[in-house]
Design a protein around this motif. Structure first.
Motif, PDB file in Angstrom:
ATOM      1  N   TYR A 152       0.806  -1.218   0.000  1.00  0.00           N
ATOM      2  CA  TYR A 152       0.000   0.000   0.000  1.00  0.00           C
ATOM      3  C   TYR A 152       0.839   1.269   0.000  1.00  0.00           C
ATOM      4  N   THR A 183       0.674   3.869  -3.096  1.00  0.00           N
ATOM      5  CA  THR A 183       0.269   5.246  -2.797  1.00  0.00           C
ATOM      6  C   THR A 183       1.201   6.245  -3.466  1.00  0.00           C
ATOM      7  N   LEU A 212      -7.193   1.791  -0.884  1.00  0.00           N
ATOM      8  CA  LEU A 212      -6.749   3.175  -0.986  1.00  0.00           C
ATOM      9  C   LEU A 212      -7.853   3.986  -1.653  1.00  0.00           C
TER      10      LEU A 212
END
Length: 282
Positions: free
Chosen positions: A193, A197, A229
């Motif tokens: 993640y 991102t 996300l």
């Protein structure tokens, strides 16, 4: 989980439908034609219900079993209904999505199965969908047994003039992001993640935030054990290209963008009507 075909419900309250190969009905998209802030909870639910019912009634045909009454002398003293030879056709296979609008769609499916003696098979996209199918007494299946769908029903947050969708909230717009401000949900494997991102913001701008849970500590975890996300983009993109590029980022499982998947979208309007938006001709 995405299904091969789709019908979608929008929260304006739109509901969209599409058969595999032509439109994604596995996720039919339906959206409400209004935002939650403008309408009270009861009105919003009624609008979602109208859109969901309209989509199900339009796109779900099912298979009606023709029956004959077997007289007592042919059935050990008891009258019984049996299918006529050759009356059982191929079942209609439906993809069932998740969200508040889907509850109404499944309710309508269950009513029609009972009233019209339809034979349909339902494939869920999530645990919530699975529970809805079972609670309403519908036939549960999976993609192993039924790899091809006839239609799919799901909810969506925003739909643009080309029937591209963001899964999640319920707005009717000309361009994605015009009204829906919570971003595009992107499912990622937990260990990726942070790099995902950074890659999102570097390539496409905007802000990507890890979605946090409300009733427990830590991030939201999907049915497949992944994180989400929420990418809040800051400009209108060429969504087909962006969606493909995002999926190529290592660690990305799926996005909440549904491009060229819906053929028709249903919006439950505040005046009690249902507005329908068709996919523009190619």
């Amino acid at each position: 989980m995405r299904l091969p075909g789709r019908l979608a419900l929008l929260r304006s309250t739109p509901l969209a439908a599409r058969p595999p190969g032509r439109v994604r009905t596995g996720r039919a998209a339906a959206r409400r034609g209004f935002s939650r802030g403008r309408l009270g909870g009861t009105m919003a639910e009624e609008a979602k219900k109208r859109a969901a019912f309209a989509a199900v009634d339009k796109h779900v045909q099912g298979t009606q079993l023709l029956q004959e009454v077997v007289p007592p002398y042919r059935n050990e003293g008891k009258e019984k209904k049996l299918p006529l030879p050759g009356s059982e056709q191929n079942n209609q296979v439906l993809g069932i999505g998740s969200g508040s609008t889907i509850v109404h769609a499944v309710q309508r499916l269950a009513e029609r199965v009972k009233e019209e003696n339809l034979t349909i098979v339902c494939i869920p996209t999530s645990f919530q969908a699975r529970q809805l199918i079972l609670q309403n007494g519908l036939t549960l299946s999976d993609l192993d047994r039924n790899p091809e769908l006839d239609v799919a029903i799901d909810g969506a947050d925003e739909v643009d003039s080309d029937l591209n969708l963001i899964k999640g909230g319920g707005k009717k717009s000309d361009s994605l992001g015009e009204q829906w401000k919570k971003g595009v949900p992107i499912e990622v494997i937990p260990m990726a993640y942070v790099p995902v991102t950074k890659a999102l913001t570097k390539k496409f701008g905007g802000v990507a935030e890890l979605r946090m849970a409300v009733n427990k500590a830590g991030p939201v975890v999907t049915d497949n054990g992944n994180f989400i996300l929420d990418w809040k983009f800051d400009k209108v993109h060429e969504w087909r290209e962006v969606n493909s590029a995002i999926k190529m980022i290592p660690g990305v499982v799926e996005t909440g963008l549904f491009i060229d998947m819906a053929q028709r979208v249903y919006f439950g309007m505040e005046d009690g009507s249902v507005s329908v938006r068709e996919k523009p001709p190619c």
